[in-house]
Design a protein around this motif. Structure first.
Motif, PDB file in Angstrom:
ATOM      1  N   GLY A  13       0.733  -1.398  -0.080  1.00  0.00           N
ATOM      2  CA  GLY A  13       0.054   0.092  -0.202  1.00  0.00           C
ATOM      3  C   GLY A  13       0.792   1.251   0.056  1.00  0.00           C
ATOM      4  N   GLY A  14       0.285   2.213  -0.118  1.00  0.00           N
ATOM      5  CA  GLY A  14       1.126   3.614  -0.369  1.00  0.00           C
ATOM      6  C   GLY A  14       0.317   4.774  -0.558  1.00  0.00           C
ATOM      7  N   TRP A  15       0.757   5.936  -0.949  1.00  0.00           N
ATOM      8  CA  TRP A  15       0.260   7.127  -1.018  1.00  0.00           C
ATOM      9  C   TRP A  15       0.648   7.549  -2.699  1.00  0.00           C
ATOM     10  N   SER A  16      -0.047   8.591  -3.190  1.00  0.00           N
ATOM     11  CA  SER A  16       0.271   9.317  -4.651  1.00  0.00           C
ATOM     12  C   SER A  16       0.433  10.702  -4.209  1.00  0.00           C
ATOM     13  N   ARG A  17       1.097  11.266  -5.141  1.00  0.00           N
ATOM     14  CA  ARG A  17       0.918  12.862  -5.594  1.00  0.00           C
ATOM     15  C   ARG A  17       0.192  13.047  -7.036  1.00  0.00           C
ATOM     16  N   ARG A  18      -0.476  12.058  -7.391  1.00  0.00           N
ATOM     17  CA  ARG A  18      -1.177  12.269  -8.481  1.00  0.00           C
ATOM     18  C   ARG A  18      -2.664  12.041  -8.494  1.00  0.00           C
ATOM     19  N   ARG A  19      -3.216  12.525  -9.579  1.00  0.00           N
ATOM     20  CA  ARG A  19      -4.553  12.785  -9.516  1.00  0.00           C
ATOM     21  C   ARG A  19      -5.407  11.160  -9.388  1.00  0.00           C
ATOM     22  N   LEU A  73      -0.509  16.613  -8.263  1.00  0.00           N
ATOM     23  CA  LEU A  73      -1.528  17.151  -7.461  1.00  0.00           C
ATOM     24  C   LEU A  73      -0.712  18.572  -6.741  1.00  0.00           C
ATOM     25  N   ASP A  74      -1.675  19.611  -6.345  1.00  0.00           N
ATOM     26  CA  ASP A  74      -0.730  20.496  -6.042  1.00  0.00           C
ATOM     27  C   ASP A  74      -1.139  20.521  -4.180  1.00  0.00           C
ATOM     28  N   PRO A  75       0.189  20.301  -3.386  1.00  0.00           N
ATOM     29  CA  PRO A  75      -0.113  20.027  -2.100  1.00  0.00           C
ATOM     30  C   PRO A  75      -0.792  21.280  -1.245  1.00  0.00           C
ATOM     31  N   ALA A  76      -0.754  22.427  -1.918  1.00  0.00           N
ATOM     32  CA  ALA A  76      -1.314  23.525  -1.297  1.00  0.00           C
ATOM     33  C   ALA A  76      -3.078  23.514  -1.433  1.00  0.00           C
ATOM     34  N   ILE A  77      -3.451  22.703  -2.388  1.00  0.00           N
ATOM     35  CA  ILE A  77      -5.082  22.668  -2.500  1.00  0.00           C
ATOM     36  C   ILE A  77      -5.479  21.243  -2.507  1.00  0.00           C
ATOM     37  N   ASP A  78      -4.684  20.272  -2.969  1.00  0.00           N
ATOM     38  CA  ASP A  78      -5.038  19.059  -3.044  1.00  0.00           C
ATOM     39  C   ASP A  78      -4.809  17.923  -1.875  1.00  0.00           C
ATOM     40  N   ALA A  79      -5.668  16.962  -1.723  1.00  0.00           N
ATOM     41  CA  ALA A  79      -4.980  15.839  -0.750  1.00  0.00           C
ATOM     42  C   ALA A  79      -4.397  14.879  -1.543  1.00  0.00           C
ATOM     43  N   ALA A  80      -3.457  14.156  -0.731  1.00  0.00           N
ATOM     44  CA  ALA A  80      -2.589  13.332  -1.454  1.00  0.00           C
ATOM     45  C   ALA A  80      -3.515  12.181  -1.350  1.00  0.00           C
ATOM     46  N   LYS A  81      -3.412  11.159  -2.073  1.00  0.00           N
ATOM     47  CA  LYS A  81      -4.260  10.051  -2.287  1.00  0.00           C
ATOM     48  C   LYS A  81      -3.468   8.769  -1.402  1.00  0.00           C
ATOM     49  N   ILE A  82      -4.343   8.218  -0.821  1.00  0.00           N
ATOM     50  CA  ILE A  82      -4.093   6.948  -0.309  1.00  0.00           C
ATOM     51  C   ILE A  82      -4.331   5.642  -1.152  1.00  0.00           C
ATOM     52  N   ARG A  86       1.077   5.099   8.585  1.00  0.00           N
ATOM     53  CA  ARG A  86       1.867   6.263   9.378  1.00  0.00           C
ATOM     54  C   ARG A  86       3.140   6.616   8.340  1.00  0.00           C
ATOM     55  N   ALA A  87       3.553   5.544   7.515  1.00  0.00           N
ATOM     56  CA  ALA A  87       4.552   5.934   6.373  1.00  0.00           C
ATOM     57  C   ALA A  87       4.087   6.951   5.588  1.00  0.00           C
ATOM     58  N   SER A  88       2.982   6.432   4.983  1.00  0.00           N
ATOM     59  CA  SER A  88       2.292   7.106   4.092  1.00  0.00           C
ATOM     60  C   SER A  88       2.254   8.595   4.173  1.00  0.00           C
ATOM     61  N   GLU A  89       1.518   8.772   5.477  1.00  0.00           N
ATOM     62  CA  GLU A  89       1.143  10.037   5.961  1.00  0.00           C
ATOM     63  C   GLU A  89       2.329  11.035   6.101  1.00  0.00           C
ATOM     64  N   GLN A  90       3.586  10.323   6.740  1.00  0.00           N
ATOM     65  CA  GLN A  90       4.797  11.151   7.166  1.00  0.00           C
ATOM     66  C   GLN A  90       5.448  11.543   5.505  1.00  0.00           C
ATOM     67  N   LEU A 133      -5.400  13.887   3.602  1.00  0.00           N
ATOM     68  CA  LEU A 133      -5.265  12.647   2.725  1.00  0.00           C
ATOM     69  C   LEU A 133      -6.700  12.213   2.086  1.00  0.00           C
ATOM     70  N   GLU A 134      -6.802  11.495   0.878  1.00  0.00           N
ATOM     71  CA  GLU A 134      -8.240  10.959   0.755  1.00  0.00           C
ATOM     72  C   GLU A 134      -7.969   9.724   0.173  1.00  0.00           C
ATOM     73  N   LEU A 135      -9.114   8.931   0.233  1.00  0.00           N
ATOM     74  CA  LEU A 135      -8.956   7.638  -0.417  1.00  0.00           C
ATOM     75  C   LEU A 135     -10.360   7.118  -0.893  1.00  0.00           C
ATOM     76  N   MET A 136     -10.417   6.133  -1.605  1.00  0.00           N
ATOM     77  CA  MET A 136     -11.569   5.312  -1.922  1.00  0.00           C
ATOM     78  C   MET A 136     -11.531   4.084  -1.161  1.00  0.00           C
ATOM     79  N   ALA A 137     -12.497   3.879  -0.172  1.00  0.00           N
ATOM     80  CA  ALA A 137     -12.111   2.756   0.686  1.00  0.00           C
ATOM     81  C   ALA A 137     -13.216   1.256   0.431  1.00  0.00           C
ATOM     82  N   THR A 138     -12.669   0.147   0.258  1.00  0.00           N
ATOM     83  CA  THR A 138     -13.351  -0.854  -0.025  1.00  0.00           C
ATOM     84  C   THR A 138     -14.377  -1.149   1.322  1.00  0.00           C
ATOM     85  N   LEU A 139     -15.526  -1.807   1.111  1.00  0.00           N
ATOM     86  CA  LEU A 139     -16.297  -2.075   2.403  1.00  0.00           C
ATOM     87  C   LEU A 139     -15.356  -2.537   3.573  1.00  0.00           C
TER      88      LEU A 139
END
Length: 180
Positions: free
Chosen positions: A72-78, A94-103, A123-127, A137-143
């Motif tokens: 798992g991880g995170w992204s600076r992309r849309r 993404l623009d960190p000033a206005i966008d959320a990083a993607k988990i 924790r590693a992704s958030e840091q 941060l934002e994500l699309m969670a599975t149920l």
């Protein structure tokens, strides 16, 4: 100690093992939330490894001994979700000033579920996202992932139904969390 989880960045060489882990995770941990047909369809059209995350150095794997326990991880992309095969992907930054990083693409091998491994990756992704200036941060969670993400401080922002070309509908929950 061999059974301690070791988090490291994923490499292209890890991909076959991560794809197998992902399939085990989806088939086992999703079975109480999605039908067998939904699981099959989602594995073909949505769930998969995103090679751009590996190339960007934002995708982790957790090893326990010589076993791939999670990825798992995170992204600076849309792109918010989906593997390389998913439709509607965007490599735009993404623009960190206005966008959320993607988990992105958290999958845990069922043999290692509920041992804090996903929390370690989060924790590693958030840091890492915070270090690049992101404040949320934002994500699309599975149920099956919703309870975990709520426990990690994410809040639901709605519901989403992904309509696949084969007619299947896969429900998700978009979620968000402030950081920093």
């Amino acid at each position: 100690m061999a059974d301690e989880p070791i988090l490291r960045l994923a490499t292209p060489a890890d991909r076959p093992a991560l794809e197998a882990l992902l399939e085990r995770s989806v088939r086992d941990l999703s079975r109480d939330y999605y039908s067998p047909r939904q699981i099959d369809a989602s594995l073909k059209a949505i769930f998969g490894i995103d090679g751009m995350l590996i190339a960007d150095g934002t995708y982790f794997t957790v090893m326990v001994g010589d076993h791939y326990a999670a990825c798992g991880g995170w992204s600076r992309r849309r792109t918010l979700f989906g593997g390389d095969q998913a439709a509607g992907r965007s490599a735009d930054l993404l623009d960190p000033a206005i966008d959320a990083a993607k988990i992105r693409a958290f999958f845990v091998d069922p043999a290692f579920a509920r041992r804090g491994i996903a929390s370690l990756m989060m924790r590693a992704s958030e840091q890492a996202a915070l270090a690049e200036g992101f404040r949320s941060l934002e994500l699309m969670a599975t149920l099956p992932g919703v309870p975990l993400y709520r426990a990690l401080g994410f809040t639901d922002t709605g519901t989403h139904e992904e309509r696949l070309t084969d007619g299947h509908i896969i429900p998700f929950v978009p979620m968000r969390k402030p950081i920093g």
